[in-house]
Design an enzyme around this catalytic site. Structure first.
Site, mmCIF file in Angstrom:
data_model
loop_
_atom_site.group_PDB
_atom_site.id
_atom_site.type_symbol
_atom_site.label_atom_id
_atom_site.label_comp_id
_atom_site.label_asym_id
_atom_site.label_seq_id
_atom_site.Cartn_x
_atom_site.Cartn_y
_atom_site.Cartn_z
ATOM 1 N N ALA A 61 -6.445 -4.110 -3.075
ATOM 2 C CA ALA A 61 -5.800 -3.998 -1.764
ATOM 3 C C ALA A 61 -6.457 -2.855 -0.991
ATOM 4 C CB ALA A 61 -4.314 -3.715 -1.944
ATOM 5 N N GLY A 100 -5.800 -5.531 -6.848
ATOM 6 C CA GLY A 100 -5.657 -6.832 -6.195
ATOM 7 C C GLY A 100 -6.894 -7.705 -6.377
ATOM 8 N N GLU A 103 -6.361 -9.325 -9.579
ATOM 9 C CA GLU A 103 -5.239 -10.265 -9.413
ATOM 10 C C GLU A 103 -5.698 -11.535 -8.694
ATOM 11 O OE1 GLU A 103 -2.836 -7.040 -7.713
ATOM 12 O OE2 GLU A 103 -1.254 -7.671 -9.081
ATOM 13 N N GLU A 123 -3.622 0.307 -10.372
ATOM 14 C CA GLU A 123 -2.564 0.636 -9.406
ATOM 15 C C GLU A 123 -1.718 1.817 -9.849
ATOM 16 O OE1 GLU A 123 -3.472 -2.381 -10.265
ATOM 17 O OE2 GLU A 123 -3.350 -3.774 -8.585
#
Ligand code: 3HC
Ligand code: NAI
Length: 718
Positions: A61, A100, A103, A123
């Protein structure tokens, strides 16, 4: 954004484009959604590859978006769209797949990685948990224990380990995109049901309650007050206890709790602070950052005690030839052995070649005649250091950089012993020097930008985070430590015990309280420095040992050193240990008796001191000194101080650093508490709020990101 193309007619290629790490910003997410729809709607396209431009898959992210209002398509439905696709989607992982980014790859049906790629869910290091399905998909794919370990530590794994764990399907030494295209072509048209991780049952470990409880305890022990690791455990637990959709809801809830916590803000601030500090010019305006560093291939270390050994190891590991000089025969032998041991262990741990041959040992400074840079690490004694700098200046080839590892002596005084004062800088390492990441690079008034740039660059090459600081007594870190330690002594005088003070500081998040830390580093080091400064008065001085020209001083640290109590090394200090060198600190009745006797002698009545007072007096005195350092122009900005304290002094990272913490508490509140304590203790100047703090508080406590701009104003206006 994401760029769409077609390969060999039948493979749709989606390329993430957001340099430098292809973070999943709003335009990138929008791009992925648009291009996936396009690939799925084109009848000629039978399979899809997702990759990142410039050999980097995705760094996760976009952390910069976290502070702002989020816009664009959210990550979770975007990944569901990919997973639900009727055509196979293959992730081509080059460089990194983090957070992310991983992910996203877990939402794809296949994953191919280049052998040099690194994968992970970091994270937790940003105070978060993997919030785009990572806590639900990873345990389904690789099992609960392995997923828990990766998610709670944030550890990156190599492609080989990822393959072994089952995170990826294929590793290639060649281009991962080519390999992914091949795979995509070979799986076109094949059923995908068995490739959608969210549909897998989550394997429940036998005795799962016990497993989770054990991990939770372990995580709490290491977390020292950080909430993200424990929350990660809860999210993975939901993967076991709940069906996927419910687990995702739980992940969302837990993510939201962390996202709005002060800890996540602190850790994200710290992430950018550490990356930004190398870029600013020094407060004095020396533009080292635009100067070209000199090449350093051969370096000398003078003095092979605690610090010199670690510095030698670090230089050799960075690939330099090292001349290591020690005058004492016995010390030289011990140093050789210690350095060899450290290098052997390091090579084993890092799987790197052993570099013993790069070091030549000698007993005379003459051996440093042909090096590019010298780091002096002899005793903290100005007269000795002066004479060494005079010798070095005479014998080293012209242009050699002369650096000192002094903990706080005047760099300019050393520079004035040489013919080229512009080539003298401080390189202040922290013990153990081959382990600790922090390096304070101290520029004297005459250090040239080029010399500074060279020391900064060398620090980086040695794997350190180099922070440029100005020249003053004890520089930044140690200068702030003094009022902190002195407050702790005053608290003992007023009725506290070392155990009580340490407990409060450890609950705050320090790995060790101030007294345990002093015992570990050796009380004699600071005692010698205080003696050299003339601060230590004989016992006969009586009350005047405590009040110096109207200012309070606690001689407690000096008195226990006079008893031969130097901390762990002598088995006695603020605590007792089972033997010299022992590590387990136990309360010492002798010390308690000594404190009582001291209070009686000085007519001090012991009082009950609460946790809040211990914490505020220790921390706010330290923070106040930090503001003074900014005001004096010794640190370029609050971020520099915060990085120094997190990396060098065990300040809990999830609290951002002392200056960030002050901002979070509220500058007006810090000011008010300092004013209060200064009123009660008018003879303690460290508690008198510094004018920069007053000014910032008066101007509405601007966010820390604006302090630097305020500091740019002429110092006379601060
Ligand atoms: N978002 C925004 N910017 C990022 C970023 C990210 N995720 N990752 C790196 N950057 C920026 C850095 O700030 C830096 O910017 P700058 O040049 O303007 O200072 C630049 O990219 C290069 O970064 P580094 O200097 O750190 O370069 P390195 O090559 O040393 O390291 C890295 C690269 C390993 C990717 C490292 O930057 C890193 O660890 N990044 C963070 C990765 C991460 O934690 N991802 C998870 C994000 S949270 C998430 O994904 C939530 C999701 O679960 C919902
Ligand atoms: P130390 O006492 O362990 O080692 C100093 C070494 O220098 C000794 O081995 C001594 O024999 C040698 N030496 C003395 N004169 C010499 C000469 N003329 N030529 C060559 N070698 C000589 O000291 P330590 O702790 O390693 O400290 C060294 C410097 O680093 C000091 O300036 C200290 O303030 C600083 N420092 C120390 C830290 C610590 O935690 N110990 C942390 C950061 C800096």
């Amino acid at each position: 954004m994401a760029f769409y193309s077609r390969v060999s007619g039948s493979v749709g290629m989606i390329t993430l484009q957001n340099p430098p790490v292809n973070a999943l910003s709003a335009p990138v997410r929008q791009g992925i959604v648009d291009t996936i729809h396009r690939a799925l709607s084109e009848p000629e396209v039978k399979s899809v590859v997702i990759c990142g431009q410039n050999g980097t898959f995705c760094g996760g992210a976009d952390i910069k978006e976290f502070g702002a209002n989020m816009s664009g398509p959210p990550l979770v439905p975007m990944i569901h769209l990919i997973e639900a696709a009727a055509k196979p989607v293959v992730a081509a992982i080059e460089g990194i797949a983090l957070g992310g980014g991983l992910e996203l790859a877990l939402g794809c049906h296949y994953r191919v990685a280049n052998s040099k790629a690194r994968l992970g869910l970091p994270e937790v290091t940003l105070g978060l948990l993997p919030g785009a399905g990572g806590t639900q998909r990873l345990p389904r794919l690789i099992g609960v224990p392995a997923a828990l370990e990766l998610i709670t530590t944030g550890r990156h794994v190599t492609a080989a380990e990822a393959l072994q764990l089952g995170i990826i399907d294929e590793v290639t030494d060649h281009n991962a995109v080519d390999a992914a295209v091949k795979l995509a072509q070979s799986v076109a048209g094949k059923p995908l049901d068995a490739r959608r991780i969210s549909t897998y049952p989550c394997p429940r470990p036998p005795d799962s309650d016990v497993v989770f409880e054990k991990v939770m305890q372990e995580v709490r022990r290491h977390a020292r007050g950080a909430i993200a690791p424990g929350t990660c455990v809860q999210a993975v637990r939901a993967a076991v206890a709940l069906p996927y959709a419910k687990g995702m809801e739980r992940e969302k809830e837990l993510f939201a709790t962390l996202f709005t916590s002060g800890q996540a803000r602190a850790l994200q601030y710290y992430f950018f602070a550490q990356r930004a500090i190398g870029r600013w010019s020094t407060p004095s305006g020396a533009r080292w950052d635009t100067s070209k560093p000199r090449p350093v291939r051969k370096a000398a270390v003078i003095g092979l005690g605690t610090m010199g050994r670690g510095i030698t190891v670090s230089l050799a590991q960075a690939g330099l030839s090292v001349v290591a000089v020690e005058t004492q025969e016995k010390q030289l032998l011990a140093a050789k052995q210690a350095v060899t041991g450290m290098l052997e262990r390091g090579a084993k741990r890092r799987g790197a070649p052993l570099v013993l041959d790069q070091i030549k040992y000698g007993r005379s400074v003459q051996a440093a005649a042909d090096v590019d840079l010298v780091i002096e690490a002899v005793f903290e004694d100005m007269a000795l250091k002066r004479s060494i700098f005079q010798q070095l200046s005479r014998l080293c080839k012209p242009g050699t950089l002369l650096c000192t590892n002094t903990s706080g002596l005047d760099i300019d005084e050393l520079a004035s012993q040489t013919q080229s004062p512009e080539l003298v800088v401080g390189m202040h390492f922290f013990a153990p020097a081959h382990v600790m990441k922090l390096l304070e690079v101290v520029h004297g008034p005459r250090s040239s930008p080029e010399a500074l740039a060279t020391a900064m660059q060398l620090g980086k090459k040695m794997g350190k985070v180099s922070v440029a600081v100005g020249n003053c007594r004890c520089f930044v870190g140690n200068r702030m430590l003094r009022p902190y330690v002195m407050q702790a002594y005053f608290l003992l005088e007023e009725g506290a015990t070392p155990e009580q003070v340490d407990q409060v500081l450890e609950e705050f998040g320090f790995p060790m309280g101030v007294f345990k830390m002093s015992d570990l580093s050796g009380l004699d080091v600071a005692w010698r420095m205080r003696k050299a400064e003339g601060l230590v008065l004989p016992a006969s001085a009586g009350e005047s040992a405590r009040i110096r020209e109207g200012s309070r001083y606690s001689p407690l640290g000096d008195l226990i050193c006079e008893q031969g109590r130097f901390g762990q090394k002598t088995g006695r200090g603020w605590y007792q240990y089972d033997k010299p060198g022992g590590r387990v600190a136990k309360p010492d009745p002798w010390l308690h008796g000594f404190l009582e006797e001291y209070r009686t002698r000085h007519g001090l009545a012991a009082r009950r001191i609460d946790h809040q007072e211990v914490l505020e007096r220790c921390l706010y005195a330290l923070i106040n000194e930090g503001f003074q350092i900014l005001q004096d122009g010794i640190a370029a900005g609050p971020e520099d101080i915060d990085v120094i304290y997190v990396l060098g002094y065990g300040w809990p990272r999830h609290r951002g650093g002392p200056m960030f913490f002050a901002g979070q508490v509220g500058l007006d509140k810090v000011l008010e508490r300092l004013e209060h304590y200064h009123q009660v203790h008018p003879d303690v100047p460290a508690l008198k709020p510094c004018s920069l703090l007053r000014r910032l508080a008066a101007s509405g406590s601007p966010p820390i990101s604006r302090w630097r701009e305020i500091l740019q104003k002429p110092r006379s206006q601060l």
